[in-house]
Design an enzyme around this catalytic site. Structure first.
Site, PDB file in Angstrom:
ATOM      1  N   SER A 134       0.837  -1.197   0.000  1.00 15.96           N
ATOM      2  CA  SER A 134       0.000   0.000   0.000  1.00 15.96           C
ATOM      3  C   SER A 134       0.880   1.258   0.000  1.00 15.96           C
ATOM      4  CB  SER A 134      -0.960  -0.050   1.197  1.00 15.96           C
ATOM      5  OG  SER A 134      -1.996   0.883   1.061  1.00 15.96           O
ATOM      6  N   HIS A 170      -4.698  -1.751  -3.911  1.00 10.13           N
ATOM      7  CA  HIS A 170      -6.053  -2.176  -3.502  1.00 10.13           C
ATOM      8  C   HIS A 170      -7.056  -1.934  -4.635  1.00 10.13           C
ATOM      9  CE1 HIS A 170      -4.110  -2.462   0.303  1.00 10.13           C
ATOM     10  NE2 HIS A 170      -3.989  -1.154   0.452  1.00 10.13           N
TER      11      HIS A 170
END
Length: 245
Positions: A134, A170
């Site tokens: 991330s 994501h």
């Protein structure tokens, strides 16, 4: 042991819930050790939790996960002060530097304040494998999409730019990610880039994407490039790693 060329493993995965520990190291992290050429000894991982505010419990979880997996884990923190007088030595002793998720905007600001942008570029050139999830993926690129400023995602465009691309994370699990990533590339606010579904990683040698890998079946990676005022999105089928779920 350094990697044969500058190597980055940028992911939307790497850890998962453990059976006897809060977290366990998932196949993407273990593949990072393979990229580093580790053989015949315990791998060494240095965890960098800056994006999450250097939370003690997350550090403890990573150390527990490392012990369970036969991995030697160290950590590098900046709050309330650096935990070492020589960050380059601590980070450079690792086979894999793993940067956790959280606020990529805060991470970049704090890293630059402490000169870590320079340190990471030199470690990358020396062959220390740089990786993360991330925020720990976006940071190596020019930029991407972030919730650093609130629940409505915004662009971040001041990444370390070791890799000359945008990065989307994501991509399949957070509804705002894909359309904003595409819009920012269509308008030129971000350059062309690569995105990952949860559980997928991108492997770069020097600045070239050489493969996508996955620890979860059915997930994908994507190349997104500007095209006639819009974008074209191309799915990249990742190679499934051993022990994938």
């Amino acid at each position: 042991m350094p990697a044969p060329s500058p190597t980055i493993l940028a992911t939307s995965g790497g850890t998962r819930s453990g059976a006897r520990t809060a977290l366990e190291l998932a196949p993407l992290v273990h593949y990072g050790f393979e990229l580093a050429g580790v053989s015949g000894r315990r791998p060494k991982l240095c965890y960098v939790p800056t994006a999450g505010g250097d939370q003690d419990y997350r550090i403890a979880w990573l150390h527990d996960a490392g012990r369970a997996a036969g991995v030697d884990v160290t950590h590098f923190t900046l709050f309330p002060m650096p935990n070492t007088a020589d960050p380059a030595a601590l980070l450079g002793d690792a086979d894999l530097v793993w940067v956790g998720g959280g606020s990529v905007a805060n991470l970049l600001a704090v890293w630059r304040l402490h000169g870590l942008d320079v340190v990471f570029r030199e470690l990358w050139r020396q062959g220390v494998v740089l990786g993360g999830v991330s925020a720990g993926s976006i940071c190596w690129h020019i930029g991407g999409t972030t919730d650093s400023f609130g629940p409505d995602l915004r662009p971040v465009t001041d990444g370390l730019a070791l890799l000359p691309y945008a990065n989307g994370v994501h991509y399949d699990s957070e509804a705002q990610r894909r359309p904003l990533f595409q819009r920012l590339i269509a308008t030129g606010e971000l350059p062309e880039g690569y995105a990952t579904d949860d559980g997928v990683g991108l492997v770069y040698r020097d600045t070239r994407l050489v493969e996508a890998v996955s620890e979860v079946r059915g997930k994908g990676a994507y190349r997104v490039a500007p095209d006639a005022g819009g974008v074209v999105e191309e799915r990249i089928e990742p190679r499934l790693l051993p022990a994938a779920s």
